[in-house]
Structure formats: structure tokens, C-alpha cells
Design a protein around this motif. Structure first.
Motif, PDB file in Angstrom:
ATOM      1  N   GLU A  81     -14.487  16.507  41.901  1.00  0.00           N
ATOM      2  CA  GLU A  81     -13.635  15.592  41.144  1.00  0.00           C
ATOM      3  C   GLU A  81     -14.347  15.098  39.885  1.00  0.00           C
ATOM      4  OE1 GLU A  81     -12.264  12.399  43.569  1.00  0.00           O
ATOM      5  OE2 GLU A  81     -10.708  13.613  44.551  1.00  0.00           O
TER       6      GLU A  81
ATOM      7  N   GLU B 156     -13.808  15.403  35.281  1.00  0.00           N
ATOM      8  CA  GLU B 156     -13.770  14.258  34.376  1.00  0.00           C
ATOM      9  C   GLU B 156     -14.746  14.402  33.206  1.00  0.00           C
ATOM     10  OE1 GLU B 156     -14.644  11.156  37.096  1.00  0.00           O
ATOM     11  OE2 GLU B 156     -12.794  11.415  38.260  1.00  0.00           O
TER      12      GLU B 156
ATOM     13  N   HIS C 294      -6.204  16.310  41.386  1.00  0.00           N
ATOM     14  CA  HIS C 294      -7.118  15.510  40.569  1.00  0.00           C
ATOM     15  C   HIS C 294      -7.681  16.348  39.418  1.00  0.00           C
ATOM     16  CE1 HIS C 294      -9.992  12.184  39.897  1.00  0.00           C
ATOM     17  NE2 HIS C 294     -10.812  13.160  39.518  1.00  0.00           N
TER      18      HIS C 294
ATOM     19  N   GLU D  96      -7.110  15.401  35.468  1.00  0.00           N
ATOM     20  CA  GLU D  96      -8.238  14.901  34.684  1.00  0.00           C
ATOM     21  C   GLU D  96      -8.750  15.893  33.649  1.00  0.00           C
ATOM     22  OE1 GLU D  96      -9.394  11.865  34.730  1.00  0.00           O
ATOM     23  OE2 GLU D  96      -7.971  11.240  36.285  1.00  0.00           O
ATOM     24  N   SER D  97      -8.338  17.145  33.712  1.00  0.00           N
ATOM     25  CA  SER D  97      -8.859  18.154  32.790  1.00  0.00           C
ATOM     26  C   SER D  97      -8.167  18.047  31.437  1.00  0.00           C
ATOM     27  CB  SER D  97      -8.648  19.559  33.367  1.00  0.00           C
ATOM     28  OG  SER D  97      -9.351  19.714  34.587  1.00  0.00           O
TER      29      SER D  97
END
Length: 264
Positions: free
Chosen positions: A92, A96, A154, A158-159
Motif C-alpha cells: 500500500e 503512495e 488501494h 493512490e497511483s
């Protein structure tokens, strides 16, 4: 980035090796490895104390996590619950980051021992002769699937650039495997892709992992790799009368294990 599970050595090519410890992950660059004889880098073994390493590489391996030999100075056992949880948490965090990354992570579940119930609560491994073992295994698999799908969500959220994701098994299940005589070859694996911006159109129903990166590099990065023939090999430990690297014909079944009634 390479996330170590206890099977692979520290990579001298990786900018960052992630080694999981009871107190949290540690990060090691390939350039920081301790030099061995004639300049050869000492990889995974130099981070492994003898006793845990002995347990993990002998017939005592199934009992290693139960003996509690790990301490804060030793990496987590490869099949520990915390290794699974920490690997997903680290994945995860990679999503980020601002910089472009190529990340390889080996997730050692749903391999034995069975350690979770359907809600993710810790349980002890089940005896092989327990008639409820299949049901308990699929309860664990349900929990693992929910965690993996949450991870994918996720990563996608977040990418900053749509990511390329491959979820691939390193070996298959006994369910639905190709059988020849008394030999069973678990060739059929989970092989799932997320390919944005039209990349999925380059896939074909019976694609095998040997062509995964060839398709990806050709489509996204302008490479010109030929696709390889789908050949499968077995080694003698599966069947004593088989010669080393015997070619097994590819059997394109065109199905998922769901067609056998396997829970998904």
C-alpha cells in the motif's frame, strides 16, 4: 523494490530490499550487501541466524512458526501471519510514492499452515485428517481474497499513473491439475492482470506467464519481443521415472477452477 518472503535472496539489483522483522520492516540497498569470497555478495543467509534458518530449511519447517524462535533481531518466518499483513501494508505504501516503481512481492498465503478463519481471526493449523480441513482452507482463502482485493483497490486509488498489476501463483492447486498416470503436475495457476489504457486487448485466453512481460513491454514500452511457445517442464521429484526437464504438452482447458465447483 523487492519484498522478501524468506524464499528469495536479497537482490543486488534492487534499489530497496524490504525485510520483515517483528518490530517492522527494514530496508536494504543491493549496494549495502556484505561482500563474500572473491567479492561475491552474501545475500539472504547473512540476515538469517542459524537456528531459524535450520528450521526453515529442514523437515521441521512446518513447526517453525509454532516454536516461536524468532526475536527482534531475526526476520519473521516466511509463513507467519505478520509477514502476510506487513507485506500488504508495505505494498500500500509503495502505491503512495511519487516516483515510478517496479515492485516484486512474494505473498506466501494461502500456503500452509492454515492460520486464519473467514473473518481473519488467528487459528491454529488443521490436521491433514480433519474432515473439515477443505472447508477451513476455503474460509481462510475467502479472507485472503478480501485483503488482496482491498489492496488492489488501494493501489488503483493512490497511483498517480494507472498501474500495471500482475497477480500470479508460483504453483497451482491439486484441484484441476494435469494428471499423467500416477503423476500430478500443478501447472494451472492464478494468472490475473490489470492492464490500463487498452493493454488488456493484447492478452489471449491461454496466455502463460512466460509471455506476460513480453506482451507488457511490447505494448507499453515499444519493445519488439516475440512470444514464446507454451512449454511446460517437470523435474524428477514429481515422478521418479521422468527425466530432468521433460516437456509436458500444454493442455489448454479453457476453464477456471470454478467450473469444477471450486469456491471463488
Amino acid at each position: 523494490i523487492q519484498m522478501l518472503s524468506g524464499f528469495l535472496p536479497v537482490s543486488v539489483l534492487a534499489d530497496e530490499n524490504v525485510v520483515f522483522y517483528p518490530d517492522g520492516p527494514q530496508y536494504l540497498s543491493g549496494s549495502e550487501l556484505v561482500p563474500g569470497p572473491e567479492g561475491i555478495p552474501i545475500t539472504w543467509s547473512y540476515k538469517q541466524p542459524f537456528w531459524p534458518f535450520f528450521l526453515e530449511t529442514t523437515l521441521l519447517r512446518p513447526f517453525a512458526s509454532d516454536l516461536g524462535v524468532a526475536d527482534s533481531d531475526s526476520p519473521l518466518q516466511r509463513y507467519s501471519r505478520k509477514t502476510f499483513w506487513d507485506t500488504l501494508a508495505e505494498l500500500e505504501r509503495v502505491a503512495e510514492r511519487e516516483e515510478a516503481t517496479f515492485t516484486f512481492a512474494h505473498i506466501t498465503k494461502p500456503h500452509y499452515p492454515i492460520q486464519f478463519d473467514r473473518e481473519g481471526n488467528p487459528i491454529n493449523d488443521v490436521d491433514d485428517d480433519d474432515p473439515n480441513k477443505p472447508e477451513i482452507f476455503f474460509d481462510q482463502l475467502h479472507y485472503l481474497n478480501t485483503q488482496l482485493l482491498d489492496l488492489v483497490d488501494h493501489i488503483l486509488a493512490e497511483s498517480t499513473v494507472p498501474p500495471i498489476i500482475i497477480l500470479q501463483g508460483d504453483h497451482g492447486s491439486d484441484l484441476g491439475s494435469f494428471i499423467k498416470g500416477s503423476c500430478l503436475y500443478p501447472f494451472e495457476i492464478l494468472n490475473a492482470y490489470y492492464l490500463p489504457d487498452g493493454g488488456a486487448e493484447m492478452l489471449f485466453p491461454d496466455i502463460q506467464p512466460v509471455n506476460s512481460f513480453r506482451v507488457i513491454l511490447n505494448y507499453y514500452f515499444g519493445a519488439d519481443y516475440d512470444l514464446l511457445a507454451p512449454e511446460q517442464y517437470i523435474v524428477p521429484n514429481k515422478c521418479e521415472y521422468i527425466d530432468l526437464l521433460t516437456v509436458v504438452p500444454y493442455q489448454g482447458s479453457g476453464r477456471l477452477n470454478a467450473d469444477l465447483g471450486d469456491p471463488i
